[in-house]
Design an enzyme around this catalytic site. Structure first.
Site, PDB file in Angstrom:
ATOM      1  N   ARG A 143      -4.648 -23.807 -46.194  1.00 23.77           N
ATOM      2  CA  ARG A 143      -4.350 -22.450 -45.743  1.00 23.77           C
ATOM      3  C   ARG A 143      -3.320 -21.776 -46.627  1.00 23.77           C
ATOM      4  NH1 ARG A 143      -3.200 -24.743 -39.879  1.00 23.77           N
ATOM      5  NH2 ARG A 143      -2.257 -26.215 -41.312  1.00 23.77           N
TER       6      ARG A 143
ATOM      7  N   LYS B 278      -0.690 -38.914 -30.389  1.00 22.97           N
ATOM      8  CA  LYS B 278      -0.652 -37.452 -30.303  1.00 22.97           C
ATOM      9  C   LYS B 278      -1.209 -37.015 -28.953  1.00 22.97           C
ATOM     10  CE  LYS B 278      -1.732 -33.815 -33.662  1.00 22.97           C
ATOM     11  NZ  LYS B 278      -2.398 -33.568 -34.952  1.00 22.97           N
TER      12      LYS B 278
ATOM     13  N   SER C 143      -4.586 -24.750 -34.671  1.00 22.62           N
ATOM     14  CA  SER C 143      -4.904 -25.018 -33.261  1.00 22.62           C
ATOM     15  C   SER C 143      -3.635 -25.013 -32.409  1.00 22.62           C
ATOM     16  CB  SER C 143      -5.595 -26.379 -33.122  1.00 22.62           C
ATOM     17  OG  SER C 143      -6.793 -26.393 -33.837  1.00 22.62           O
TER      18      SER C 143
HETATM   19  O1  PNS Z   1      -6.185 -31.735 -37.819  1.00 19.96           O
HETATM   20  P1  PNS Z   1      -5.096 -32.647 -38.331  1.00 19.96           P
HETATM   21  O2  PNS Z   1      -4.387 -33.336 -37.172  1.00 19.96           O
HETATM   22  O3  PNS Z   1      -4.138 -31.936 -39.246  1.00 19.96           O
HETATM   23  O4  PNS Z   1      -5.824 -33.797 -39.209  1.00 19.96           O
HETATM   24  C1  PNS Z   1      -5.087 -34.833 -39.834  1.00 19.96           C
HETATM   25  C2  PNS Z   1      -6.027 -36.024 -40.146  1.00 19.96           C
HETATM   26  C3  PNS Z   1      -6.658 -36.519 -38.860  1.00 19.96           C
HETATM   27  C4  PNS Z   1      -7.124 -35.553 -41.076  1.00 19.96           C
HETATM   28  C5  PNS Z   1      -5.195 -37.157 -40.830  1.00 19.96           C
HETATM   29  O5  PNS Z   1      -4.100 -37.456 -40.031  1.00 19.96           O
HETATM   30  C6  PNS Z   1      -6.019 -38.413 -41.074  1.00 19.96           C
HETATM   31  O6  PNS Z   1      -6.757 -38.483 -42.030  1.00 19.96           O
HETATM   32  N1  PNS Z   1      -5.888 -39.422 -40.168  1.00 19.96           N
HETATM   33  C7  PNS Z   1      -6.671 -40.635 -40.196  1.00 19.96           C
HETATM   34  C8  PNS Z   1      -5.806 -41.878 -40.394  1.00 19.96           C
HETATM   35  C9  PNS Z   1      -5.591 -42.141 -41.869  1.00 19.96           C
HETATM   36  O7  PNS Z   1      -6.519 -42.392 -42.620  1.00 19.96           O
HETATM   37  N2  PNS Z   1      -4.313 -42.065 -42.292  1.00 19.96           N
HETATM   38  C10 PNS Z   1      -3.914 -42.231 -43.670  1.00 19.96           C
HETATM   39  C11 PNS Z   1      -3.969 -40.907 -44.402  1.00 19.96           C
HETATM   40  S1  PNS Z   1      -3.575 -41.108 -46.123  1.00 19.96           S
END
Ligand code: PNS
Length: 160
Positions: free
Chosen positions: A90, A41, A127
């Site tokens: 949200r 990202k 964001s």
């Molecule tokens: O602010 P965001 O980008 O919407 O947050 C998403 C986030 C970072 C919380 C999610 O992508 C995440 O938990 N990533 C960590 C990697 C992980 O554990 N992936 C499997 C999720 S089931």
């Protein structure tokens, strides 16, 4: 010790995030706001910059800590003895994907997810949208802490 993690990209932190952080801080002994590093990202701010802003805007809550992690969230939880993931919802549109992640995380490690409905005044806030609006000169001052707005405007100016 009731400990929770509130994970996200925080590129940058918004007033919507702060609302969830503040409310979580009153429910748990400790809340870790974790910047999850996703190398696929592209972000406007570095991980250190995002953590720095988070630390400054969460100063008012002594039981809130800021950290960063690259990898599975459940591994972070295991390593830091965290039993609860907090997620802000949200709108209904957030729910499908969040439910899937919550169920995956439960299945992977038994960690629970607490869905916290965001304050409706922030239900449209993301964001990514804030960055887009600010890029074209829109007023985002009501959506971000002043310090974050300042840094966002500065970063966008540097990029021009
Ligand atoms: O602010 P965001 O980008 O919407 O947050 C998403 C986030 C970072 C919380 C999610 O992508 C995440 O938990 N990533 C960590 C990697 C992980 O554990 N992936 C499997 C999720 S089931």
């Amino acid at each position: 010790m009731r400990r929770a993690v509130y994970p996200g990209s925080y590129d940058p932190v918004t007033n919507g995030h702060l609302d969830v952080i503040g409310r979580s801080a009153s429910l748990f002994d400790e809340v870790v706001v974790a910047v999850l590093i996703n190398k696929n990202k592209r972000t406007l701010f570095t991980v250190d910059e995002r953590m720095d802003m988070l630390r400054m805007v969460t100063e008012q809550w002594p039981n809130v800590r800021v950290d960063a992690w690259h990898g599975l969230l459940v591994d972070y939880c295991r390593e830091h003895e965290i039993g609860v993931i907090v997620k802000g919802l949200r709108a209904v549109s957030d729910f499908d994907y969040e439910l899937q992640m919550a169920q995956m995380n439960l299945q992977l490690s038994g960690v629970e997810t607490l869905f916290m409905p965001t304050n409706p005044i922030y239900s449209f806030l993301a964001s990514s949208l804030v960055k887009e609006v600010a890029t074209y000169g829109g007023d985002v001052s009501s959506l971000l802490p002043p310090l974050v707005e300042q840094r966002l405007v500065q970063r966008l100016a540097e990029q021009r």
